[in-house]
Design a protein around this motif. Structure first.
Motif, mmCIF file in Angstrom:
data_model
loop_
_atom_site.group_PDB
_atom_site.id
_atom_site.type_symbol
_atom_site.label_atom_id
_atom_site.label_comp_id
_atom_site.label_asym_id
_atom_site.label_seq_id
_atom_site.Cartn_x
_atom_site.Cartn_y
_atom_site.Cartn_z
ATOM 1 N N ALA A 1 -0.693 -2.782 2.508
ATOM 2 C CA ALA A 1 -0.726 -2.541 3.955
ATOM 3 C C ALA A 1 -1.488 -1.257 4.283
ATOM 4 N N TYR A 2 -1.321 -0.212 3.476
ATOM 5 C CA TYR A 2 -2.113 1.008 3.688
ATOM 6 C C TYR A 2 -3.589 0.729 3.429
ATOM 7 N N LYS A 3 -3.866 -0.027 2.379
ATOM 8 C CA LYS A 3 -5.248 -0.349 2.014
ATOM 9 C C LYS A 3 -5.950 -1.134 3.118
ATOM 10 N N SER A 4 -5.243 -2.076 3.719
ATOM 11 C CA SER A 4 -5.849 -2.899 4.774
ATOM 12 C C SER A 4 -5.885 -2.206 6.128
ATOM 13 N N GLY A 5 -5.128 -1.126 6.265
ATOM 14 C CA GLY A 5 -5.046 -0.436 7.552
ATOM 15 C C GLY A 5 -3.896 -0.927 8.416
ATOM 16 N N GLU A 6 -3.155 -1.915 7.924
ATOM 17 C CA GLU A 6 -2.004 -2.435 8.656
ATOM 18 C C GLU A 6 -0.951 -1.341 8.854
ATOM 19 N N ARG A 7 -0.770 -0.505 7.825
ATOM 20 C CA ARG A 7 0.092 0.677 7.936
ATOM 21 C C ARG A 7 -0.817 1.880 8.071
ATOM 22 N N SER A 8 -0.446 2.776 8.959
ATOM 23 C CA SER A 8 -1.306 3.905 9.271
ATOM 24 C C SER A 8 -0.783 5.207 8.662
ATOM 25 N N HIS A 9 -1.553 5.757 7.759
ATOM 26 C CA HIS A 9 -1.307 7.092 7.195
ATOM 27 C C HIS A 9 -2.597 7.487 6.492
ATOM 28 N N VAL A 10 -3.224 8.540 6.971
ATOM 29 C CA VAL A 10 -4.560 8.910 6.492
ATOM 30 C C VAL A 10 -4.576 9.133 4.982
ATOM 31 N N THR A 11 -3.633 9.890 4.461
ATOM 32 C CA THR A 11 -3.625 10.190 3.027
ATOM 33 C C THR A 11 -3.352 8.947 2.198
ATOM 34 N N MET A 12 -2.373 8.147 2.617
ATOM 35 C CA MET A 12 -2.057 6.937 1.871
ATOM 36 C C MET A 12 -3.225 5.948 1.907
ATOM 37 N N ARG A 13 -3.897 5.856 3.020
ATOM 38 C CA ARG A 13 -5.063 4.969 3.103
ATOM 39 C C ARG A 13 -6.155 5.442 2.153
ATOM 40 N N ALA A 14 -6.396 6.750 2.153
ATOM 41 C CA ALA A 14 -7.442 7.308 1.287
ATOM 42 C C ALA A 14 -7.161 7.019 -0.187
ATOM 43 N N HIS A 15 -5.903 7.071 -0.571
ATOM 44 C CA HIS A 15 -5.553 6.803 -1.971
ATOM 45 C C HIS A 15 -5.558 5.307 -2.281
ATOM 46 N N SER A 16 -5.130 4.488 -1.344
ATOM 47 C CA SER A 16 -4.971 3.058 -1.629
ATOM 48 C C SER A 16 -6.274 2.270 -1.587
ATOM 49 N N VAL A 17 -7.250 2.682 -0.782
ATOM 50 C CA VAL A 17 -8.475 1.882 -0.653
ATOM 51 C C VAL A 17 -9.258 1.773 -1.952
ATOM 52 N N ARG A 18 -9.082 2.705 -2.835
ATOM 53 C CA ARG A 18 -9.815 2.680 -4.102
ATOM 54 C C ARG A 18 -9.098 1.892 -5.194
ATOM 55 N N LEU A 19 -7.883 1.425 -4.918
ATOM 56 C CA LEU A 19 -7.091 0.738 -5.939
ATOM 57 C C LEU A 19 -7.375 -0.758 -5.981
ATOM 58 N N SER A 20 -7.475 -1.293 -7.199
ATOM 59 C CA SER A 20 -7.612 -2.740 -7.378
ATOM 60 C C SER A 20 -6.218 -3.373 -7.284
ATOM 61 N N GLU A 21 -6.174 -4.697 -7.215
ATOM 62 C CA GLU A 21 -4.901 -5.423 -7.197
ATOM 63 C C GLU A 21 -4.086 -5.099 -8.448
ATOM 64 N N GLU A 22 -4.744 -5.081 -9.605
ATOM 65 C CA GLU A 22 -4.051 -4.789 -10.855
ATOM 66 C C GLU A 22 -3.508 -3.364 -10.861
ATOM 67 N N GLN A 23 -4.284 -2.415 -10.368
ATOM 68 C CA GLN A 23 -3.815 -1.034 -10.324
ATOM 69 C C GLN A 23 -2.611 -0.885 -9.401
ATOM 70 N N ILE A 24 -2.633 -1.579 -8.275
ATOM 71 C CA ILE A 24 -1.482 -1.551 -7.358
ATOM 72 C C ILE A 24 -0.248 -2.101 -8.072
ATOM 73 N N ARG A 25 -0.387 -3.213 -8.766
ATOM 74 C CA ARG A 25 0.749 -3.796 -9.503
ATOM 75 C C ARG A 25 1.243 -2.862 -10.605
ATOM 76 N N ASP A 26 0.304 -2.201 -11.290
ATOM 77 C CA ASP A 26 0.691 -1.280 -12.366
ATOM 78 C C ASP A 26 1.460 -0.082 -11.816
ATOM 79 N N ILE A 27 0.999 0.469 -10.716
ATOM 80 C CA ILE A 27 1.713 1.598 -10.087
ATOM 81 C C ILE A 27 3.109 1.158 -9.654
ATOM 82 N N ALA A 28 3.203 -0.008 -9.057
ATOM 83 C CA ALA A 28 4.494 -0.532 -8.621
ATOM 84 C C ALA A 28 5.420 -0.766 -9.809
#
Length: 107
Positions: free
Chosen positions: A73-100
């Motif tokens: 949601a941060y990556k897509s802009g659905e959730r709004s937070h400048v810092t979280m968006r900046a960190h999430s946009v560079r993450l792949s699907e696999e990286q998101i799953r690994d962090i989770a």
């Protein structure tokens, strides 16, 4: 399923368990590496943001599905937070799953 079907199903599950455990361990290790930046805020007990003032959630032990949904949601802009968006946009699907997976493995 009766008799042999149950036995076959049980053996398949038991046979896959070590492989799944190894995959989870690998995801946890990759997630640990990726989560270094996250821990700067989310790993500090009782941390609050300066402006606007709010409690930064602790992610250790959180459900993996929630973390995946939040990062997407941060990556897509659905959730709004400048810092979280900046960190999430560079993450792949696999990286998101690994962090989770990493954060959900913590107590």
């Amino acid at each position: 399923m009766h008799g042999r079907g149950y036995l076959l199903a049980a053996s398949l599950v038991l046979g896959l368990t070590p492989a799944l455990a190894a995959a989870d361990e690998a995801a946890i290790e990759r997630g640990r590496t990726l989560a270094g930046t996250c821990l700067g805020c989310h790993g500090v007990p009782s941390y609050t943001n300066v402006y606007p003032t709010y409690h930064v959630p602790k992610l250790g032990g959180q459900h993996a599905e929630y973390i995946v949904a939040a990062l997407k949601a941060y990556k897509s802009g659905e959730r709004s937070h400048v810092t979280m968006r900046a960190h999430s946009v560079r993450l792949s699907e696999e990286q998101i799953r690994d962090i989770a997976t990493y954060f959900s493995s913590l107590k």
